[in-house]
Write a protein that holds these residues in place. Structure first.
Motif, short mmCIF file in Angstrom:
data_model
loop_
_atom_site.label_atom_id
_atom_site.label_comp_id
_atom_site.label_asym_id
_atom_site.label_seq_id
_atom_site.Cartn_x
_atom_site.Cartn_y
_atom_site.Cartn_z
N VAL A 192 0.78 -1.24 0.00
CA VAL A 192 0.00 0.00 0.00
C VAL A 192 0.82 1.29 0.00
CG1 VAL A 192 -1.91 -1.16 1.17
CG2 VAL A 192 -0.28 0.18 2.52
N CYS A 193 2.12 1.20 0.20
CA CYS A 193 2.88 2.45 0.31
C CYS A 193 2.96 3.16 -1.05
CB CYS A 193 4.28 2.16 0.82
SG CYS A 193 5.24 3.67 1.05
N PRO A 194 2.77 4.47 -1.07
CA PRO A 194 2.92 5.21 -2.34
C PRO A 194 4.39 5.31 -2.79
CG PRO A 194 2.39 6.71 -0.55
CD PRO A 194 2.29 5.32 0.02
N HIS A 195 5.24 4.62 -2.15
CA HIS A 195 6.68 4.51 -2.43
C HIS A 195 7.39 5.79 -2.90
CE1 HIS A 195 5.35 3.68 -6.57
NE2 HIS A 195 4.67 2.63 -6.12
N LEU A 239 1.89 10.17 17.53
CA LEU A 239 2.42 9.58 16.32
C LEU A 239 1.32 9.22 15.33
CD1 LEU A 239 3.61 6.08 17.55
CD2 LEU A 239 3.80 8.07 19.03
N GLY A 240 1.74 9.07 14.07
CA GLY A 240 0.81 8.66 13.03
C GLY A 240 -0.11 9.78 12.59
N ASP A 241 -1.22 9.38 12.00
CA ASP A 241 -2.17 10.36 11.45
C ASP A 241 -2.60 11.42 12.46
OD1 ASP A 241 -2.14 9.06 9.07
OD2 ASP A 241 -4.25 8.42 9.09
N ALA A 242 -2.66 11.04 13.73
CA ALA A 242 -3.15 11.96 14.75
C ALA A 242 -2.27 13.20 14.89
CB ALA A 242 -3.24 11.24 16.10
N ARG A 243 -1.03 13.11 14.42
CA ARG A 243 -0.16 14.29 14.47
C ARG A 243 -0.77 15.44 13.68
NH1 ARG A 243 5.86 13.82 14.82
NH2 ARG A 243 5.63 15.72 13.60
N THR A 266 0.24 8.52 5.66
CA THR A 266 0.54 7.23 5.04
C THR A 266 0.96 6.23 6.11
OG1 THR A 266 2.88 7.70 4.67
CG2 THR A 266 1.35 8.31 2.91
N VAL A 267 0.86 4.96 5.73
CA VAL A 267 1.25 3.88 6.62
C VAL A 267 2.74 3.97 6.95
CG1 VAL A 267 1.38 1.38 6.83
CG2 VAL A 267 -0.58 2.43 5.67
N ALA A 268 3.54 4.25 5.92
CA ALA A 268 4.99 4.30 6.14
C ALA A 268 5.36 5.40 7.13
CB ALA A 268 5.72 4.50 4.82
#
Ligand SMILES: Cc1cc2nc3c(=O)[nH]c(=O)nc-3n(C[C@H](O)[C@H](O)[C@H](O)COP(=O)(O)OP(=O)(O)OC[C@H]3O[C@@H](n4cnc5c(N)ncnc54)[C@H](O)[C@@H]3O)c2cc1C
Ligand SMILES: Cc1ncc(C[n+]2csc(CCOP(=O)(O)OP(=O)(O)O)c2C)c(N)n1
Ligand code: SF4
Ligand code: SF4
Ligand code: SF4
Ligand code: SF4
Ligand SMILES: [Mg+2]
Lengths: 353, 560
Positions: free
Chosen positions: B80-83, B410-414, B419-421
């Motif tokens: 799933v990563c947009p790499h 951390l993560g989206d909550a920031r 993204t997952v990465a």
């Protein structure tokens, strides 16, 4: 045994696939002594920074040695390796004169034969020593069929005495004796096609090589070493001082000489073309010329410069068509395949899962 | 000592007495260990060059171990990563970037199939414990990295299962649940990690209570709260917000009836929703996005924020995309939508230097539609977090996620992720900061410079085409079967062999072969990396040839 079967046998034994370097040393030794290759020509020689000739000679020694005797003509290689009382050579090596390396090598070879020894004799000379002044003794050596490998380190001028033109200097290059100026655009004459002349002696093997393609160069040395009889190798060896290019560009310049067609990589057996290094992507000669001060005048705003550039391009095109240097599918012996690297070395010897 | 010989001869190899190194120009060669651009670009902090190197040696398990030193979920990110790593890859300029995600995914799956053990140990019983809110990728990564630092982790998750949006929102056609579960279970069952599901912050636990008996509290609740949406004041009666619709579909497999739909937004949710609705049978699905589509002139900050191959597949599937546009006005019949006015829009530099969106007068067009679905992002659910929330998000002060002394976000909550990465990288960073603080120091970042493509010597890399993953044809795409396939062992190793080893030695022997002065010393017959080469400066004349011919840029000339 016919020549053809003998050659087939040799190809089998010394042909395409290069062997890995091996010079194992047991016990505790210094890293330098433990190098996994034969150090026939050591560090501490006095060559200039980025010297193509020093590199070429080292590459030759690596796979020719250790059981060899070298006869070296006067020239840079002789001078920078043997500033008395030191020597950079780790094999028996002798210098006599500028014009007689092939004659000296012939004598050594005869002596070895008389003593029943198998030691291979090598003769080394610059382009001045080979194309010009030592040419007669070289021709004699080939004609008398001495078991000698003659290597010409072609830096395209008399470099040791300060960059005088030789018959190997390319057309339109500036040297101290073919200066570019009002009268002339560098050397008026052409580079002598020595390999063809040598091949016309009907010797078993004559080839050209370049420091830019060391795997190919060493394959050719090994092949020649396996032949009993006269063999000849000319190695294109850029000279940063004489060609006036940056010392870091020695390999780049040499590679571009091959890729533009000005220095064709050929092999001739018994006078016939047996192999060439195909050029995967041909470049214009200007890619090669523009790196070097000896061709700087060819980029001046001068109609003569344009004409000479076109002339050099025509010479390169001539080589390409004469030797069939283009065409064919990507090949692991072409200019790209031979230069390719991978983790753990050249793809041929690369680590495999 | 120089030995004078009696006549005109020299002992073999005695030139070594003469140290030509003292002739050196003003520069000497050095080995630099630069950062590969892929590494610099990976939000999860992977050093792809390092694990590609191991694959090039044929050491597959070691490569996976090197990978999971940063990212415990390669099977997930590989899918799933947009790499961004591939966008940064130096091979792009030669014959196509490395297909890093393909190999990453393959490695992740290999590890699952072979049961390779994660390179972690159970921390002692009395080790410090971190409390983590949320078992999405950020929380899971933080727990895993806690083990790597010798700490224990205790995760509190509100839902009945771990996974966060990986489970609740990303369609199985992109991330099959079998693959997700296998990898997630392997991580969460590592000794030292404790997961409590159905434990909600605010209801069952509080930040203050957790902070009192844990070494740190790591907040990774993601964004669950829909934003208010209206177009010119009108909100239809049957209004549906994108993420909610998607989650509902995941649970019940149904969308509300509609024939013509406009999805408004430019992220993953919008894209997934469009594709699922189309597959579900909605006749016309149109994505209206303020962003631009990939193209030579598209600025990075203008580019639509989805996985590139996602966009490709959506177009294959017949989704219509209207870039640089917005929904200006809803046309209602009663409280029901019957049409939408779409207008062109562009981000242009404003007077304050920041970009502002401008809708262009005269570009309005009306579409007949049954439904307009906004996918304009979510905010943090404030429950239990009231004192930490700042304009909808946690907004920590630094890249470690620091909110206060022992509280991290951390993560989206920031609020600055998506993204997952990034979530995985945040997990690693926050834990590194906690560990450093416990050890009385400060966490450090990799400040090495990145190696630009111009420092490589591309001559030595023969052309090799980028691998292509197999893909289900549009007609066979369902709601379950994974659309993109595995590239397989052989292609994965061939892809790894394409890596140029930017800024790091690949033991090609060029320097050793080309140095005219034999000043490069090789210390093993079979070398695989830069630890096998030395410069013998006693003989190096500083010609620069080795640096020029080093394919990887690992050698550079530096002033003495
Ligand atoms: C439809 C969709 C598709 C996406 N596709 C991609 C993609 O292709 N590639 C990509 O990189 N990213 C994608 N994303 C984004 C990606 O999923 C997120 O960036 C990522 O999941 C964020 O991870 P996280 O751990 O911060 O939050 P989440 O994944 O949201 O996890 C948060 C977890 O915390 C729990 N939680 C929340 N509040 C509380 C509480 N009060 N108490 C206890 N637990 C709580 C939640 O239940 C959840 O399990 C997509 C997102 C969506 C919506
Ligand atoms: C008979 C004779 N003439 C001239 C010289 C002077 N001399 C010494 S080396 C040299 C040039 C050598 O040129 P080349 O063979 O091309 O070797 P390079 O130095 O270029 O490697 C000359 C002219 C000499 N040594 N002997
Ligand atoms: S996580 Fe994403 S950016 Fe990192 S290596 Fe994998 S695909 Fe590339
Ligand atoms: S070639 Fe390899 S090291 Fe270089 S950027 Fe691409 S993946 Fe990274
Ligand atoms: S090629 Fe050899 S002499 Fe030249 S800079 Fe490199 S190590 Fe020094
Ligand atoms: S030239 Fe090759 S062996 Fe030498 S440092 Fe560079 S990558 Fe390593
Ligand atoms: Mg010469």
């Amino acid at each position: 045994m016919t020549d053809a079967t003998r050659l087939a046998e040799l190809r089998q034994k010394f042909g395409r696939v290069p062997e890995g370097p091996s010079d194992p040393k047991p016990g505790t030794v210094s890293p330098r002594e433990a190098q996994p290759r034969f150090r026939g020509l050591e560090s501490g020689h006095r060559a200039c920074q980025g010297c193509g000739e020093a590199l070429a000679a080292r590459l030759v020694m690596e796979c020719a040695g250790p059981d060899v005797i070298v006869a070296n003509a006067t020239g840079c290689l002789e001078v920078f390796t043997t500033a008395w009382p030191q020597s950079a050579w780790r094999v028996p090596w002798v210098h006599s004169l500028f014009e007689n390396a092939a004659a000296v090598a012939s004598g050594i070879e005869a002596a070895m034969k008389a003593r029943g020894k198998n030691t291979k004799v090598l003769a080394f000379g610059g382009d001045g020593a080979t194309y010009d002044i030592g040419f007669q003794s070289l021709s004699g050596m080939l004609e008398r069929y001495h078991n000698v490998l003659y290597v010409c380190y072609d830096n395209e001028a008399y470099m040791n005495t300060g960059i005088q033109r030789s018959s190997s200097t390319p057309h339109a290059a500036t040297t101290t004796t073919s200066p570019a100026g009002k009268e002339r655009m560098g050397k008026r004459h052409l580079k002598k096609d020595l390999v063809s002349i040598i091949a016309a002696h009907h010797i078993p093997y004559a080839a050209s090589a370049s420091v830019a393609f060391p795997q190919d160069l060493q394959r050719k040395v090994r092949y020649a070493m396996g032949i009993e009889g006269p063999t000849f190798l000319v190695i294109h060896s850029p000279c940063p001082l004489g060609w006036k290019h940056d010392s870091r560009l020695t390999i780049d310049v040499a590679r571009k000489a091959v890729e533009c067609g000005l220095f064709p990589m050929v092999e001739l057996e018994r006078g016939s073309l047996s192999n060439v290094m195909p050029i995967r992507q041909v470049r214009p000669v200007t890619d090669y010329l523009e790196l070097q001060g000896r061709f700087r005048h060819l980029f001046a705003d001068d109609p003569r410069a344009e004409e000479e550039r076109a002339h050099l391009q025509a010479l390169a095109d001539y080589n390409i068509t004469t030797y069939g240097l283009t065409g064919g599918d990507p090949d692991n012996a072409d200019t790209v395949g031979t230069a390719a690297v991978g983790r753990g070395g050249h793809p041929a010897g690369r680590l495999r899962p | 000592m120089t030995i004078l010989t009696r006549s005109a001869y020299g002992e073999p190899g005695t030139s070594l007495d003469f140290k030509t190194g003292n002739w050196r120009s003003t520069e000497k060669p050095v080995h630099i260990h630069a950062k590969a651009p892929c590494h610099g670009a990976c939000p999860a902090g992977e050093d792809q060059q390092a694990w590609f190197a191991l694959l090039q040696e044929g050491r597959v398990e070691a490569a996976w171990r090197a990978l999971v030193a940063a990212n415990p979920l390669p099977g997930v990110t590989g899918r799933v990563c947009p790499h961004p790593c591939e966008t940064a890859c130096n091979r792009k300029a030669l014959d196509g970037a490395l297909a890093i995600h393909n190999v990453e995914r393959w490695l992740g799956d290999e590890a699952v199939a072979n049961g390779w053990a994660y390179p972690v140990e159970e921390p002692p019983a009395d080790a410090p414990v971190v409390a983590i809110i949320g078992a999405g990728p950020a929380g899971v990564s933080a727990a895993y990295h806690a083990l790597r630092h010798g700490m224990r982790a205790r995760i509190f998750e509100a839902a009945s299962e771990a996974g966060g949006l990986l489970r609740s929102a990303i369609p199985p056609t992109r991330l099959p649940r079998a693959a997700l579960n296998a990898e997630l279970d392997r991580v969460l069952s590592l000794p030292g990690i404790e997961v409590t599901c159905r434990a909600r912050l605010g209801r069952d636990v509080s930040v203050e209570a957790l902070a009192a008996d844990h070494a740190a509290v790591l907040l990774a609740p993601g964004c669950q709260e829909g934003r208010d949406w209206d177009v010119g004041g009108s909100v239809p009666a049957d209004h549906h917000e994108g993420l909610a619709l998607l989650k509902e579909f995941m649970d019940h497999g149904q969308f509300p009836a509609a024939q013509r739909v406009i999805v408004h937004g430019g992220g993953n949710t919008a894209m997934d929703l469009c594709r699922l609705m189309k597959r579900f049978g909605v006749g016309e699905v149109t994505l209206v996005t303020a962003s631009g589509l990939p193209g030579p002139d598209t600025a990075t900050d203008d580019l639509i924020n989805v996985v590139p191959r996602e966009l490709e597949e959506a177009l294959e599937e017949g989704i219509e995309i209207i870039p640089h546009a917005t929904v200006n006005r809803l046309i209602m019949r009663g409280s029901k939508v019957v049409g939408a006015e779409v207008a062109s829009l562009k981000k242009v530099p404003g007077t304050d230097g920041r970009k502002k969106r401008v809708t262009f007068e005269g570009t309005e067009r009306v579409r007949d539609v049954d439904m307009v679905i906004p996918c304009i992002g979510e905010m943090v659910d404030p429950e239990g977090l009231h004192s930490w929330i700042n304009r909808g998000y946690l907004r920590p002060s630094d890249h470690w996620g620091t909110l206060s002394d022992r509280i991290y976000a951390l993560g989206d909550a920031r609020g600055d992720r998506g993204t997952v990465a990034e979530a995985i990288g945040d997990g690693a960073r926050a834990v590194a900061a906690v560990a450093a603080r416990l050890n009385g120091g400060e966490a450090t970042t990799d400040t090495r410079a990145e190696l630009p493509a111009s420092d490589l010597n591309p001559v030595y890399y023969p052309p090799a085409a980028r691998s292509v993953a197999p893909k289900l044809p549009v007609s066979e795409r369902t709601f379950e079967a994974e659309i993109e396939g595995d590239i397989g062992h052989e292609a994965a190793l061939a892809e790894a062999a394409r890596c140029l080893s930017c800024g790091n030695c690949l033991a090609c022997d060029n320097c050793w072969t080309f140095c005219p002065d034999s000043a490069v010393i090789k210390t093993a017959e079979l070398a695989t990396d830069g630890s096998f080469y030395l410069f013998d400066l006693d003989y190096c004349k500083g010609c620069g040839l080795c640096a020029q011919e080093c394919p990887t840029g690992y050698i550079q000339m530096r002033p003495e």
